[in-house]
Motif scaffolding. Structure first.
Motif, mmCIF file in Angstrom:
data_model
loop_
_atom_site.group_PDB
_atom_site.id
_atom_site.type_symbol
_atom_site.label_atom_id
_atom_site.label_comp_id
_atom_site.label_asym_id
_atom_site.label_seq_id
_atom_site.Cartn_x
_atom_site.Cartn_y
_atom_site.Cartn_z
ATOM 1 N N GLN A 1 1.933 -5.308 2.980
ATOM 2 C CA GLN A 1 0.746 -5.489 3.822
ATOM 3 C C GLN A 1 -0.055 -6.675 3.308
ATOM 4 N N SER B 1 -5.376 -7.443 7.888
ATOM 5 C CA SER B 1 -5.980 -6.230 8.448
ATOM 6 C C SER B 1 -5.235 -5.778 9.698
ATOM 7 N N LYS C 1 -1.385 2.048 10.698
ATOM 8 C CA LYS C 1 -2.103 3.255 11.098
ATOM 9 C C LYS C 1 -1.596 3.772 12.443
ATOM 10 N N ASP D 1 -7.030 7.146 6.077
ATOM 11 C CA ASP D 1 -7.074 5.894 5.335
ATOM 12 C C ASP D 1 -7.944 6.116 4.107
ATOM 13 N N GLN E 1 -4.724 -1.388 -0.155
ATOM 14 C CA GLN E 1 -3.831 -2.520 -0.396
ATOM 15 C C GLN E 1 -4.057 -3.035 -1.807
ATOM 16 N N CYS F 1 0.870 -1.182 0.000
ATOM 17 C CA CYS F 1 0.000 0.000 0.000
ATOM 18 C C CYS F 1 0.904 1.228 0.000
ATOM 19 N N SER G 1 -2.669 2.108 -5.818
ATOM 20 C CA SER G 1 -2.748 2.566 -4.429
ATOM 21 C C SER G 1 -2.188 3.976 -4.303
ATOM 22 N N ARG H 1 -2.404 -3.649 8.729
ATOM 23 C CA ARG H 1 -2.843 -2.295 8.364
ATOM 24 C C ARG H 1 -3.126 -1.472 9.621
ATOM 25 N N ILE I 1 -2.924 6.960 3.620
ATOM 26 C CA ILE I 1 -2.642 5.548 3.353
ATOM 27 C C ILE I 1 -3.517 5.074 2.203
#
Length: 394
Positions: A241, A244, A251, A293, A264, A198, A273, A247, A261
């Motif tokens: 990545q 979850s 963050k 995000d 993915q 990402c 991305s 991720r 961000i």
């Protein structure tokens, strides 16, 4: 730094030089036997280990016998240059500096043992022999320091070269291309691709201390802020990545860094991305230091894809209010928007607008008079929801 020298008679000097090849061979054999990684190794300029050791020991004899020269330090420089080059070669080979330092220690020990026997047979005094030993090990310390310097300089050079290679590769990834081409370039860059990446965009000033918190395979690129219509330089990161939870950890590490961000994507499609992250960055969002995000702004992106079309749609939706006083039109627009978002729940509308439920009822009566049956038409409701019901995620 100049080493001390010794008063060596021509006779002793000649005996030491005659034994030089045998001493070098004994030292090389000890290194091969005791230091892993040096068996059958060629060090530099095609010389064998025996030859490299002999060159170093010949330099020692030159230094030891330099008392008669105007500059006793001058014989040391060629040996230092050779040790420096050797250190650079070790860095290029991928071996650690400890291997070479071990070889120096073993070689010095064996050389001293062999040469001391020659000196004793030549009838030198004990104090001379002691100074000879001290000079021998001081000389090795000098060579070791030169090799360490060469090793460090070469690592810096290799690191800069690798960084430039990875930066070129990162730009290729961001530009996109066929999977076959990108795979070939990844191999050339010595980069092992993860399953997915990402893109992350953040101010360069907020990137300090971040490298150690992300996957070591992450790619980084610094960009002039003018490329993004920004007043500050930016850092672009492509972070591996898969899950979850990864991720979420990303963050957390980016909290408070004003980062964007991207979603993915398979690593060969990370340009998508990156493009999404840029789109989010260009949205008209409130100024905040929070990290965003892109997955939380899909509605904003879809609605903002054509700002001119959105303006035309909003004008058409609000056309029935065009003849009202601006203050009245604004209140009714706010009420219509809340009514759409809360699906007609009067109490929720009142709570959002800080008005009495009866006021909501009154305003909705006005809106029904102005719009008539249009508020029951699904296409009108959809158009009004898109035009007025933008739900931002801040």
């Amino acid at each position: 730094m100049a080493l001390d020298t010794l008063e060596i008679t021509d006779d002793v000097a000649e005996k030491l030089r005659i034994e030089l090849p045998a001493v070098a061979t004994a030292a090389a054999e000890a290194v091969i036997s005791e230091v892993p990684g040096y068996r059958d190794l060629r060090l530099f300029a095609g010389a064998t280990l025996d030859g490299a050791v002999e060159l170093a020991l010949r330099g020692f004899l030159d230094v030891a016998a330099a008392s008669g020269t105007s500059d006793p330090a001058s014989p040391l420089q060629p040996a230092l240059d050779g040790a420096y080059a050797l250190g650079r070669g070790e860095a290029r080979s991928g071996r650690t500096m400890d291997v070479l330092l071990s070889a120096y220690r073993v070689g010095a020990r064996v050389a001293w043992r062999e040469w001391s026997l020659v000196a004793v047979e030549a009838g030198v005094a004990g104090d001379w022999l002691s100074r000879f030993a001290e000079l021998n090990f001081s000389y090795i310390d000098e060579l070791s320091a030169a090799s360490v310097s060469g090793y460090s300089d070469e690592l810096e050079t290799l690191d800069r070269s690798r960084q430039r290679t990875l930066e070129r590769f990162t730009r290729r990834l961001l530009a996109g291309g066929s999977a076959e081409l990108l795979q070939a370039e990844a191999e050339q860059a010595g980069w092992q691709p993860p399953e997915s990446l990402c893109a992350v965009i953040l101010p360069a000033s907020r990137a300090r201390g971040l490298t150690g918190t992300v996957d070591a395979r992450s790619l980084q690129l610094s960009e002039d802020g003018s490329s993004f219509e920004s007043d500050e330089d930016l850092r672009i990161m492509l972070v591996p990545q898969i899950t979850s939870s990864e991720r979420d950890r990303l963050k957390t590490s980016l909290a408070g860094r004003q980062a964007i961000i991207g979603p993915q994507r398979p690593w060969v499609d990370v340009s998508l991305s990156y493009s999404r992250a840029i789109q989010v960055r260009n949205l008209d969002l409130p100024d905040t230091s929070e990290t965003r995000d892109a997955d939380d702004h899909l509605v904003d992106l879809v609605i903002g894809a054509d700002s001119e079309a959105l303006s035309d749609l909003k004008a058409r939706v609000l056309a029935p209010l065009a003849d009202l006083r601006p203050s009245t039109a604004q209140k009714l627009t706010e009420t219509l928007r809340s009514w759409l978002l809360h699906q007609g729940r009067r109490d929720d509308i009142a709570a959002e607008l800080f008005i009495h439920p009866q006021t909501v009822r009154y305003r909705m009566g006005q809106l029904r008079d102005l719009y008539g049956d249009q508020l029951e038409d699904p296409e009108t409701v959809l158009a009004a929801t898109i035009a007025l019901g933008i739900r931002r995620s801040w």
